[in-house]
Design an enzyme around this catalytic site. Structure first.
Site, PDB file in Angstrom:
ATOM      1  N   ASP A  78       0.114   3.757  -6.980  1.00 28.96           N
ATOM      2  CA  ASP A  78      -0.933   2.703  -7.458  1.00 28.96           C
ATOM      3  C   ASP A  78      -0.433   1.262  -7.576  1.00 28.96           C
ATOM      4  OD1 ASP A  78      -2.400   4.963  -8.107  1.00 28.96           O
ATOM      5  OD2 ASP A  78      -2.295   4.559 -10.392  1.00 28.96           O
ATOM      6  N   HIS A 102       4.215   8.386  -3.055  1.00 24.50           N
ATOM      7  CA  HIS A 102       3.942   9.536  -2.340  1.00 24.50           C
ATOM      8  C   HIS A 102       4.115   9.156  -0.786  1.00 24.50           C
ATOM      9  CE1 HIS A 102       2.022  11.715  -5.603  1.00 24.50           C
ATOM     10  NE2 HIS A 102       2.351  10.735  -6.090  1.00 24.50           N
ATOM     11  N   SER A 125       7.708  -1.442  -9.913  1.00 23.24           N
ATOM     12  CA  SER A 125       8.453  -2.346  -8.840  1.00 23.24           C
ATOM     13  C   SER A 125       7.469  -2.692  -7.588  1.00 23.24           C
ATOM     14  CB  SER A 125       9.759  -1.595  -8.572  1.00 23.24           C
ATOM     15  OG  SER A 125      10.299  -2.643  -7.862  1.00 23.24           O
TER      16      SER A 125
END
EC number: 4.1.1.65
Length: 409
Positions: A191, A267, A378
């Protein structure tokens, strides 16, 4: 009526003038007495080798207050920076493009002098402190309200389930919350917000529009050709040419910023094989879009973990960049990785190869497979090669979620 106003105003003006003069006389008298009292203070002396040092009594040390001076100076500078950001936002609303105003070397050096690594380690330990059962809901609810967290997507919605802040930051999602796009070859690994994307030119990469960093400084020197599962297309030349493994391919990049309220796991963005890891211990400066516009080569200053390997079109890399309070970067299949550790000094890097005699290829990753996690939020930077007809399905500044398409052929 006119004849009576004039004298009244004149009397009032004379009264104000007299009051001001008496006030100035009083201030001068007080200052004079204060200076005379300083001269009368006893002075002690002692010797250090050949030098004679004079010291005033301890009661005069109240005159030296560096902390208030630093606080006032810092607050004034921070206020000025906020005003500059406000003015930029207002001009952008009018449709005017504002050229980035980069920090000077002294400003970067001053920021880097802040012990962000130590503070981040302390924050990490604080996050691991178990909260009392009755305190969990109010603490997490405040965080949810502040950063706009959608707990309906969490695998466990009950706030009492999370024993500490660290567990809450690293919460998992429901399996159906992030469907992985199967139509496009590269998906978003996390995200976040798209800061920049496009083709790499002249060995420079844009962290945000108009602010670049060196590709070689960011990834580090090219690893030995003997350790590569594929040879470069050109044995020499620019660093960009050393990364491109196939004739006719181009080098692309994409930068994704994870805010504190985002899902913090990342991911695999495609089907690829990870052959090498390079860890850069570094600073832990903030990487929010405002800082990325202000500090050139911000990502090169910060601690980061570079994973490199290959996919069906050649070179592929994913870099997890640390930030303030995000000293912890975890790669699930790499147990030897320890980020923000005092054993590593800034300005160095350490390499680890996943290619061994027993494993000739490395670590295979499937698109959408769990790869790692941050503590808080981050930045993820993708740098990869692909044919010239590769197209991004993005807009700069847009919000994106893990599993959504980044681009395809």
């Amino acid at each position: 009526m006119a004849t009576s106003v004039g004298p009244r105003c004149l009397r009032l003006l004379c009264g104000v003038t007299s009051w001001r003069n008496s006030l100035l006389h009083h201030e001068n008298t007080v200052l004079s007495h204060f200076l005379q009292s300083l001269r009368k203070l006893p002075v002690r002396a002692f010797y250090t080798n050949a030098r004679r040092v004079h010291t005033a009594p301890a009661r005069t040390l109240f005159l030296l207050r560096p902390l208030p001076i630093l606080l006032v100076t810092g607050s004034g500078y921070a206020g000025y920076r906020q005003y500059e950001k406000y003015r930029e936002r207002e001009l952008e609303k009018l449709g005017l493009e504002i050229p980035p105003k980069l920090a000077g070397p002294w400003e970067v050096a001053l920021y880097k002098s802040v012990p962000t690594r130590l503070l981040s380690r302390a924050w990490g330990r604080l996050n691991q402190v178990e909260l009392p059962h009755w305190l969990r809901r109010p603490v997490y609810s405040l965080y949810i309200w502040t950063f706009g967290v959608n707990m309906k997507e969490a695998a466990v919605e009950d706030l009492h389930h999370y024993r500490n802040l660290s567990e809450f930051f690293r919460r998992k999602l429901k399996p159906q919350a992030r469907p992985v796009c199967g139509l496009h070859s590269v998906i978003s690994p996390s995200d976040g917000k798209i800061l920049n994307f496009g083709q790499v030119k002249n060995c420079e990469v844009e962290q945000v529009k108009g602010v670049t960093y060196s590709l070689e400084s960011f990834l580090g020197p090219r690893i030995s050709t003997e350790d590569l599962p594929f040879p470069p297309a050109t044995p020499c030349g620019s660093f960009r040419n050393q990364l491109v493994t196939r004739e006719g391919n181009e080098l692309y990049h994409c930068v994704i910023y994870l805010a504190p309220g985002d899902y913090h796991c990342f991911h695999s963005p495609t089907d690829w094989t990870v052959s090498h890891r390079r860890h850069f211990p570094g600073s832990l400066m903030s990487v929010n879009p405002g800082m990325a516009r202000w500090i050139k080569e911000l990502f090169c200053h910060n601690e980061r973990v570079v994973l490199t390997g290959d996919w069906k079109h050649g070179f592929f890399s994913l870099t997890a960049v640390g930030a303030t309070n995000v000293g912890s970067i975890r790669i699930y299949f790499d147990r030897d990785l320890h980020t923000n550790s005092p054993r590593y000094s800034k300005g160095s890097y350490n390499d680890f190869s996943f290619v061994t005699h027993a494993n000739k290829e490395g670590i295979p990753m499937r698109k959408g497979e769990h790869l790692g996690e941050f503590n808080l939020g981050s930045t993820i930077v993708l740098i990869f090669e692909a044919p010239k007809d590769f197209n991004f399905k993005l807009k700069a500044g847009q919000k994106i979620r893990f599993g959504e398409a980044l681009g395809s052929l």
